[in-house]
Design an enzyme around this catalytic site. Structure first.
Site, PDB file in Angstrom:
ATOM      1  N   LYS A  45      12.098  -9.565  -7.343  1.00 25.96           N
ATOM      2  CA  LYS A  45      13.086 -10.643  -7.494  1.00 25.96           C
ATOM      3  C   LYS A  45      14.406 -10.113  -8.023  1.00 25.96           C
ATOM      4  CE  LYS A  45       9.826 -14.319  -8.316  1.00 25.96           C
ATOM      5  NZ  LYS A  45       8.939 -14.769  -9.359  1.00 25.96           N
ATOM      6  N   LYS A 105      -4.796  -1.093 -13.509  1.00 28.12           N
ATOM      7  CA  LYS A 105      -6.169  -1.025 -14.046  1.00 28.12           C
ATOM      8  C   LYS A 105      -6.780  -2.402 -14.246  1.00 28.12           C
ATOM      9  CE  LYS A 105      -3.410  -0.585 -17.912  1.00 28.12           C
ATOM     10  NZ  LYS A 105      -2.298   0.260 -18.272  1.00 28.12           N
ATOM     11  N   GLY A 134      -3.033   7.605 -15.964  1.00 28.18           N
ATOM     12  CA  GLY A 134      -1.747   7.911 -15.333  1.00 28.18           C
ATOM     13  C   GLY A 134      -1.765   9.164 -14.487  1.00 28.18           C
ATOM     14  N   LYS A 205     -10.114   0.645 -18.261  1.00 27.25           N
ATOM     15  CA  LYS A 205     -10.228   1.974 -17.667  1.00 27.25           C
ATOM     16  C   LYS A 205     -11.678   2.456 -17.677  1.00 27.25           C
ATOM     17  CE  LYS A 205      -5.477   3.007 -19.040  1.00 27.25           C
ATOM     18  NZ  LYS A 205      -4.644   3.509 -20.155  1.00 27.25           N
TER      19      LYS A 205
END
Lengths: 321, 321
Positions: A45, A105, A134, A205
């Site tokens: 947006k 995640k 990551g 995770k």
């Protein structure tokens, strides 16, 4: 060279980081993938926010269908965060024959079975390396180079925010509130730090790791999770007196025919490889019945490290196209 | 389920380790590979040596052509060690349309270009994860999950024997000769330890890393290599006084348009992740321009950890068949 058009859902920090990784390493990425990869459309947006990449305005759209139904797009990268609408968009992309990459995640942990089954049914690839730790190439290793192992134990420092806070408390004697403030000042903790400090992020995770490494589906809310917000200086000192450091550990361990799992603050002996993992770093200790003890260490967050994993997944898909 | 027949060249420690990994994890390996993988023929003279696996005698052969020309064999695993005849056998296998897996760093380092080019020309896969750091899934990570990076620096403790010796000298105050003896007693060093202690083994592995990570072909004998046989207690004490530990480091670092590389004993500051890597463990520190700092840690040798990497490569090939 084949052209691979990628649609990007979300252009926040990780979206911009992924875009940058593709730009800065364009030549190498073309060599290894054999493809000319391009983000041709971006769902976002806020097109005028200041970002230090320059993107032509006509690439932006506010209509997800412009990406999800575009026949020229073969890969959709979802970086919106949050469970919905991200999960719905990923499922729609798969049903439209698009391969999907995500760093999300929460969405992967919440909807693991539906996402992986839909990808399989649609004959498309679904990759989510960036969703756990990551930039650390953990999921890929667990499913490829280490695939000949039965995993016996996984112990992870999966959350950089809490590791930074605990490191400040241990090395610099800060109280919990002071260390949290320091993490917020550094941009390692959010204004509302609940998901990190109460172990919710680590549980997401761990849920993904239980699926990938142990073939067990455990929704994150069913993982016993205790955070670090009640840790005091007294706890830190008690650990030191025992020759240990307190770390927020996500663990999964084979036990009999089952697997026991939890997220909780844990005394780690100072000579264990995980004890030396300080500041905002992540690390995962893996024990396999063939490979024995392994550890992976690196940056579990940040735009470029996470972008490294996202684009790594895109490259793997582009190679196979 | 598709059947994948594998020919094994060499049935020493690593051959037996690889055989064991396949046996002990047969069910999981079938699930992840979608294949029924079997070592159907083994090149080995000494069929009666005591090994703690049981293999039917009719699987053994002393004629390499029985494996290299067998149309039912699609993958050849080379675990003979040494440059020849191993390299010649691998090239012959590739020319006969067989995929090749090896753990042989000397052969890969000596003949990298010929092996990779022959594989490419023959349309077969050539994988050698086990040749650098045994069980640590490093090469796979560098070429897949991290492929979106330009590598800036690689620093590796690539040789377990010398790391064990240096750890004994540092932690227990042993002299070099005493520590070498301890390593030999533990089975970590050979009777003639030259290749390990003079840095030749590490130079072979660094040569492979230069090819894989930097796209640079440097034959191992052209890598400046200094070993640890001249390290004294005085050196160890001097490092300690400076807050460092001496490690045998194989390094490759971008510098201008080139890469500088060497193998040599190096002072590593005690707060660097590599300083905590003790005993016979290996570790590799990687800096990429996107992922930043990463470290991989684990067992760089031993029959089962090395077998984990060998069978991991076999599984990757079997998946693609």
């Amino acid at each position: 060279m084949k052209k691979v058009n990628v649609g990007l859902l979300g252009f926040g920090n990780i979206g911009v980081g992924s875009y940058k990784v593709l730009e800065m390493n364009r030549k190498r990425i073309a060599e290894v993938s054999g493809a000319d990869i391009e983000f041709t459309k971006i769902l976002e947006k806020d097109v005028h926010r200041k970002r230090d990449v320059s993107v032509s305005l006509d690439r932006f759209t506010q209509d997800p269908d412009v990406i999800l139904k575009d026949p020229s797009i073969s890969i959709v990268v979802e970086l919106l965060g949050g469970i919905e609408p991200a999960s719905g968009f990923m499922l729609a992309a798969m049903k439209n024959g698009k391969h999907v990459v995500t760093a999300n995640k929460a969405a992967v942990a919440a909807n693991y079975d539906e996402l992986t089954n839909t990808a399989k049914a649609g004959g498309v690839m679904f990759r989510f390396e960036a969703s756990v730790c990551g930039g650390i190439p953990l999921l890929n290793a667990l499913t490829t180079a280490l695939a000949a192992n039965e995993y016996e134990e996984i112990l992870g420092i999966l959350n950089g925010t809490t590791n930074y806070i605990l490191t400040q408390m241990t090395e610099n004697g800060l109280a919990y509130e002071e260390a949290l403030k320091a993490a917020q000042d550094k941009g390692f903790a959010e204004a509302d730090p609940t998901a990190d400090v109460e172990g919710i992020d680590a549980a997401n995770k761990l849920s993904i790791l239980l699926s990938v490494a142990f073939g067990m589906r455990v929704p994150p809310e069913q993982i016993p999770a205790e955070g670090i917000s009640k840790i005091t200086k007294t706890d830190i000192d008690r650990a030191k007196a025992e020759g240990a450091k307190i770390k927020l550990i996500a663990s999964a361990k084979k036990s009999g025919n089952g697997v026991v799992y939890s997220v909780k603050p844990t005394f780690i002996p100072e000579d264990h490889p995980l004890a030396g993992v300080g500041d905002e770093f992540n690390a995962v200790f893996v024990k396999g019945n063939a490979v024995d003890e392994l550890m992976f260490y690196g940056k579990g967050a940040g735009p470029l490290p996470t972008g490294s994993a996202v684009i790594g997944d895109v490259v793997e898909i582009a190679k196979a196209l």
